[in-house]
Design a protein around this motif. Structure first.
Motif, PDB file in Angstrom:
ATOM      1  N   GLY A 266      46.160  20.227  63.814  1.00 10.41           N
ATOM      2  CA  GLY A 266      46.266  19.338  62.672  1.00 10.41           C
ATOM      3  C   GLY A 266      47.704  19.026  62.312  1.00 10.41           C
ATOM      4  N   LEU A 267      48.184  17.852  62.737  1.00 12.10           N
ATOM      5  CA  LEU A 267      49.582  17.482  62.506  1.00 12.10           C
ATOM      6  C   LEU A 267      49.818  16.783  61.176  1.00 12.10           C
ATOM      7  CD1 LEU A 267      50.721  16.167  66.014  1.00 12.10           C
ATOM      8  CD2 LEU A 267      51.678  18.124  64.788  1.00 12.10           C
ATOM      9  N   THR A 268      48.760  16.261  60.547  1.00  8.33           N
ATOM     10  CA  THR A 268      49.000  15.434  59.354  1.00  8.33           C
ATOM     11  C   THR A 268      49.701  16.189  58.219  1.00  8.33           C
ATOM     12  OG1 THR A 268      46.700  15.785  58.630  1.00  8.33           O
ATOM     13  CG2 THR A 268      47.195  13.743  59.856  1.00  8.33           C
ATOM     14  N   PRO A 269      49.390  17.470  57.950  1.00 10.11           N
ATOM     15  CA  PRO A 269      50.169  18.149  56.907  1.00 10.11           C
ATOM     16  C   PRO A 269      51.656  18.244  57.235  1.00 10.11           C
ATOM     17  CG  PRO A 269      48.133  19.334  57.309  1.00 10.11           C
ATOM     18  CD  PRO A 269      48.261  18.307  58.400  1.00 10.11           C
ATOM     19  N   LEU A 270      51.985  18.471  58.523  1.00 12.26           N
ATOM     20  CA  LEU A 270      53.395  18.511  58.907  1.00 12.26           C
ATOM     21  C   LEU A 270      54.046  17.142  58.731  1.00 12.26           C
ATOM     22  CD1 LEU A 270      53.892  20.663  62.146  1.00 12.26           C
ATOM     23  CD2 LEU A 270      54.621  21.153  59.800  1.00 12.26           C
ATOM     24  N   GLU A 271      53.334  16.081  59.092  1.00  8.94           N
ATOM     25  CA  GLU A 271      53.876  14.735  58.930  1.00  8.94           C
ATOM     26  C   GLU A 271      54.164  14.458  57.457  1.00  8.94           C
ATOM     27  OE1 GLU A 271      51.596  12.795  62.826  1.00  8.94           O
ATOM     28  OE2 GLU A 271      50.806  12.447  60.817  1.00  8.94           O
ATOM     29  N   ALA A 272      53.251  14.879  56.585  1.00  6.69           N
ATOM     30  CA  ALA A 272      53.453  14.686  55.151  1.00  6.69           C
ATOM     31  C   ALA A 272      54.621  15.519  54.645  1.00  6.69           C
ATOM     32  CB  ALA A 272      52.172  15.051  54.397  1.00  6.69           C
ATOM     33  N   MET A 273      54.656  16.807  55.003  1.00  7.69           N
ATOM     34  CA  MET A 273      55.712  17.687  54.496  1.00  7.69           C
ATOM     35  C   MET A 273      57.085  17.256  54.988  1.00  7.69           C
ATOM     36  SD  MET A 273      54.089  21.522  54.267  1.00  7.69           S
ATOM     37  CE  MET A 273      53.856  21.731  56.018  1.00  7.69           C
ATOM     38  N   ALA A 274      57.166  16.789  56.239  1.00  9.94           N
ATOM     39  CA  ALA A 274      58.444  16.293  56.756  1.00  9.94           C
ATOM     40  C   ALA A 274      58.931  15.090  55.955  1.00  9.94           C
ATOM     41  CB  ALA A 274      58.318  15.926  58.230  1.00  9.94           C
ATOM     42  N   THR A 275      57.986  14.354  55.378  1.00 12.29           N
ATOM     43  CA  THR A 275      58.307  13.172  54.578  1.00 12.29           C
ATOM     44  C   THR A 275      58.489  13.534  53.106  1.00 12.29           C
ATOM     45  OG1 THR A 275      56.752  12.082  56.115  1.00 12.29           O
ATOM     46  CG2 THR A 275      57.666  10.723  54.401  1.00 12.29           C
ATOM     47  N   ALA A 276      58.550  14.842  52.811  1.00 13.36           N
ATOM     48  CA  ALA A 276      58.725  15.344  51.445  1.00 13.36           C
ATOM     49  C   ALA A 276      57.531  15.000  50.568  1.00 13.36           C
ATOM     50  CB  ALA A 276      60.019  14.837  50.828  1.00 13.36           C
ATOM     51  N   VAL A 277      56.341  15.204  51.123  1.00 12.65           N
ATOM     52  CA  VAL A 277      55.106  15.000  50.379  1.00 12.65           C
ATOM     53  C   VAL A 277      54.337  16.318  50.346  1.00 12.65           C
ATOM     54  CG1 VAL A 277      52.940  13.710  50.215  1.00 12.65           C
ATOM     55  CG2 VAL A 277      55.002  12.581  51.106  1.00 12.65           C
ATOM     56  N   ARG A 332      61.331  23.271  54.589  1.00  8.58           N
ATOM     57  CA  ARG A 332      60.572  24.214  55.420  1.00  8.58           C
ATOM     58  C   ARG A 332      60.232  23.584  56.762  1.00  8.58           C
ATOM     59  NH1 ARG A 332      57.237  28.607  55.828  1.00  8.58           N
ATOM     60  NH2 ARG A 332      55.186  28.280  56.785  1.00  8.58           N
ATOM     61  N   THR A 333      59.852  22.315  56.739  1.00  4.26           N
ATOM     62  CA  THR A 333      59.480  21.637  57.980  1.00  4.26           C
ATOM     63  C   THR A 333      60.685  21.485  58.894  1.00  4.26           C
ATOM     64  OG1 THR A 333      57.791  20.422  56.734  1.00  4.26           O
ATOM     65  CG2 THR A 333      58.317  19.615  58.934  1.00  4.26           C
ATOM     66  N   LYS A 334      61.816  21.081  58.343  1.00  2.00           N
ATOM     67  CA  LYS A 334      63.028  20.922  59.156  1.00  2.00           C
ATOM     68  C   LYS A 334      63.463  22.255  59.762  1.00  2.00           C
ATOM     69  CE  LYS A 334      66.516  18.572  57.677  1.00  2.00           C
ATOM     70  NZ  LYS A 334      67.595  18.090  56.765  1.00  2.00           N
ATOM     71  N   THR A 335      63.300  23.335  58.999  1.00  2.00           N
ATOM     72  CA  THR A 335      63.772  24.642  59.451  1.00  2.00           C
ATOM     73  C   THR A 335      62.853  25.268  60.489  1.00  2.00           C
ATOM     74  OG1 THR A 335      64.828  25.026  57.300  1.00  2.00           O
ATOM     75  CG2 THR A 335      64.437  26.957  58.697  1.00  2.00           C
ATOM     76  N   LEU A 336      61.540  25.179  60.261  1.00  2.00           N
ATOM     77  CA  LEU A 336      60.587  25.923  61.084  1.00  2.00           C
ATOM     78  C   LEU A 336      59.780  25.079  62.061  1.00  2.00           C
ATOM     79  CD1 LEU A 336      59.127  28.389  58.408  1.00  2.00           C
ATOM     80  CD2 LEU A 336      60.972  28.805  60.053  1.00  2.00           C
ATOM     81  N   PHE A 337      59.654  23.784  61.805  1.00  2.00           N
ATOM     82  CA  PHE A 337      58.718  22.994  62.593  1.00  2.00           C
ATOM     83  C   PHE A 337      59.329  21.719  63.172  1.00  2.00           C
ATOM     84  CE2 PHE A 337      56.149  25.268  59.373  1.00  2.00           C
ATOM     85  CZ  PHE A 337      55.443  26.101  60.228  1.00  2.00           C
ATOM     86  N   ALA A 338      60.633  21.720  63.354  1.00  2.00           N
ATOM     87  CA  ALA A 338      61.259  20.564  64.002  1.00  2.00           C
ATOM     88  C   ALA A 338      60.799  20.491  65.454  1.00  2.00           C
ATOM     89  CB  ALA A 338      62.774  20.672  63.937  1.00  2.00           C
ATOM     90  N   LEU A 339      60.612  19.290  65.943  1.00  2.00           N
ATOM     91  CA  LEU A 339      60.112  19.071  67.299  1.00  2.00           C
ATOM     92  C   LEU A 339      61.031  19.694  68.350  1.00  2.00           C
ATOM     93  CD1 LEU A 339      57.729  17.651  68.685  1.00  2.00           C
ATOM     94  CD2 LEU A 339      59.120  15.584  68.794  1.00  2.00           C
ATOM     95  N   GLU A 340      62.321  19.718  68.077  1.00  2.00           N
ATOM     96  CA  GLU A 340      63.279  20.303  69.019  1.00  2.00           C
ATOM     97  C   GLU A 340      62.988  21.786  69.258  1.00  2.00           C
ATOM     98  OE1 GLU A 340      65.025  16.634  67.403  1.00  2.00           O
ATOM     99  OE2 GLU A 340      64.025  18.359  66.492  1.00  2.00           O
ATOM    100  N   GLY A 341      62.545  22.486  68.216  1.00  2.00           N
ATOM    101  CA  GLY A 341      62.223  23.899  68.366  1.00  2.00           C
ATOM    102  C   GLY A 341      61.058  24.128  69.301  1.00  2.00           C
ATOM    103  N   GLU A 342      60.014  23.298  69.181  1.00  4.23           N
ATOM    104  CA  GLU A 342      58.879  23.393  70.095  1.00  4.23           C
ATOM    105  C   GLU A 342      59.326  23.119  71.524  1.00  4.23           C
ATOM    106  OE1 GLU A 342      54.480  21.349  70.941  1.00  4.23           O
ATOM    107  OE2 GLU A 342      55.775  20.549  69.356  1.00  4.23           O
ATOM    108  N   ALA A 343      60.125  22.069  71.710  1.00 10.27           N
ATOM    109  CA  ALA A 343      60.575  21.701  73.060  1.00 10.27           C
ATOM    110  C   ALA A 343      61.433  22.804  73.678  1.00 10.27           C
ATOM    111  CB  ALA A 343      61.365  20.388  72.998  1.00 10.27           C
ATOM    112  N   GLU A 344      62.316  23.393  72.899  1.00  8.70           N
ATOM    113  CA  GLU A 344      63.177  24.451  73.430  1.00  8.70           C
ATOM    114  C   GLU A 344      62.365  25.672  73.858  1.00  8.70           C
ATOM    115  OE1 GLU A 344      65.927  25.128  70.294  1.00  8.70           O
ATOM    116  OE2 GLU A 344      67.144  23.338  70.743  1.00  8.70           O
TER     117      GLU A 344
END
Length: 355
Positions: A266-277, A332-344
């Motif tokens: 479920g990506l939608t909560p991350l998409e919202a939180m990254a957008t400060a929602v 929180r999203t920028k720190t823990l769930f940035a796409l770069e972290g998954e890729a690395e």
């Protein structure tokens, strides 16, 4: 004029990301977002299959015979499957045709696997689970690698009023959203019922439902629209359909609800939180591992309309708390769930098996 696909020589490809499902899904979306980041990190990933945009590096099926030769600088290539229909060809290429491949499978499922799926998973060289919950359903060792989100695409609006105007919305209203496929499993009906109950007592709010109902679920969507119209709220509960610029729609929101009855990740909560929602989400998928209760939103039991009404109503009534949650969610999203972290993290796993 449609863009032409970018085709690459397998000799320079270290990782193959097969996508053998034409229809857009969460898995497809993950591949589309992840592959460009992986390639910026030097992982040399190419996709194989339909339903993917032309800007990604593609392999041709007719070039698969070239996989008999190891890639430049590696003993093996990685075949990174995310579905059964992608695991099986990888097994055939490695075990029948004896190609130098290492097979990786990412599982997002949170239910007992069939015997066939268990068999396929046992043939993998490495297995990834997208959450701790998902890992609990696997009967083989796995590594948890949670999905990330592109925090540049999904970012807060510089001017929220202007963001609302750009999507044809009233800047004087607050908006609560529910984005994704319109269907029973996604809980769209629960969101609609909650809004029918809440909006009459919250005159400064309106609701947005963004997403597509496939042919199988058109009657379901039409039934929801009829219910909204009967409640006299057709001008405040908006069905806006599917949009390619969905990040722009997130930027119009003040609160997001993820009402799913079941979910893999479920990506939608991350998409919202990254957008400060801030987010009100059911406790399914990875949501309990994404959301911090009382800091970035609220978790509620699945399929519980009364708890959804209560949680959303409390947040709609406290704008100051919403703003605090919004900033915490973004950080929180920028720190823990940035796409770069998954890729690395994936890059480390690939090297472990294929170097």
């Amino acid at each position: 004029m449609p863009k032409r696909k970018i085709y690459v020589d397998p000799a320079g490809v270290h990782v193959i990301a097969p996508n053998f499902k034409q229809r857009l899904s969460g898995v497809t979306s993950t591949i589309i977002q992840l592959v460009p980041v992986q390639n910026r990190l030097g992982q040399k990933v190419a996709v194989l299959g339909p339903g993917l945009p032309p800007h990604l590096p593609h392999l041709r099926f007719r070039d698969l015979w070239k996989l008999w030769r190891a890639p430049e600088g590696r003993r093996n290539r990685v075949w990174h499957a995310r579905r059964n229909i992608e695991m099986l060809p990888g097994i055939l290429l490695r075990d029948i045709l004896r190609m130098p491949l290492k097979l990786v499978f990412t599982s997002a499922s949170q239910r007992k696997h069939s015997g066939w799926t268990k068999f396929l998973i046992r043939q993998m060289d490495a297995v990834i689970a997208t959450s701790a919950k998902t890992a609990g359903y696997l009967e083989v060792p796995s590594t948890v690698v949670m999905h990330g989100i592109d925090c540049e695409i999904f970012r807060p609006a510089d001017d929220k009023d202007q963001a609302k105007r750009a999507c044809g919305l009233d800047p004087d209203l607050n908006y609560i959203g529910c984005f994704g496929r319109v269907r029973h499993q996604k809980g769209t009906d629960l969101f609609v019922d909650a809004m029918i109950e809440l909006l009459p007592s919250h005159p400064g709010w309106a609701a947005i439902i963004a997403g597509r109902a496939t042919a199988k679920h058109i009657d379901f969507e039409n039934g929801l629209k009829a219910k909204v119209k009967q409640a006299g709220l057709a001008d405040r509960i908006l069905f806006v359909g599917e949009h390619t610029n969905i990040a722009d729609w997130y930027r119009t929101l003040d609160l997001f609800v993820a009402p799913q009855r079941w979910e893999g990740f479920g990506l939608t909560p991350l998409e919202a939180m990254a957008t400060a929602v801030p987010v009100v989400a059911t406790d399914v998928g990875a949501f309990s591992e994404l959301i911090v209760e009382g800091e970035t939103g609220k978790l509620i039991p699945a399929n519980d309309l009364s708890r959804m009404v209560l949680a959303a109503g409390v947040m709609m009534g406290d704008v100051d708390a919403l703003q605090d949650h919004a900033m915490t969610a973004r950080e929180r999203t920028k720190t823990l769930f940035a796409l770069e972290g998954e890729a690395e993290t994936l890059g480390v796993l690939y090297k472990r098996g294929a170097a």
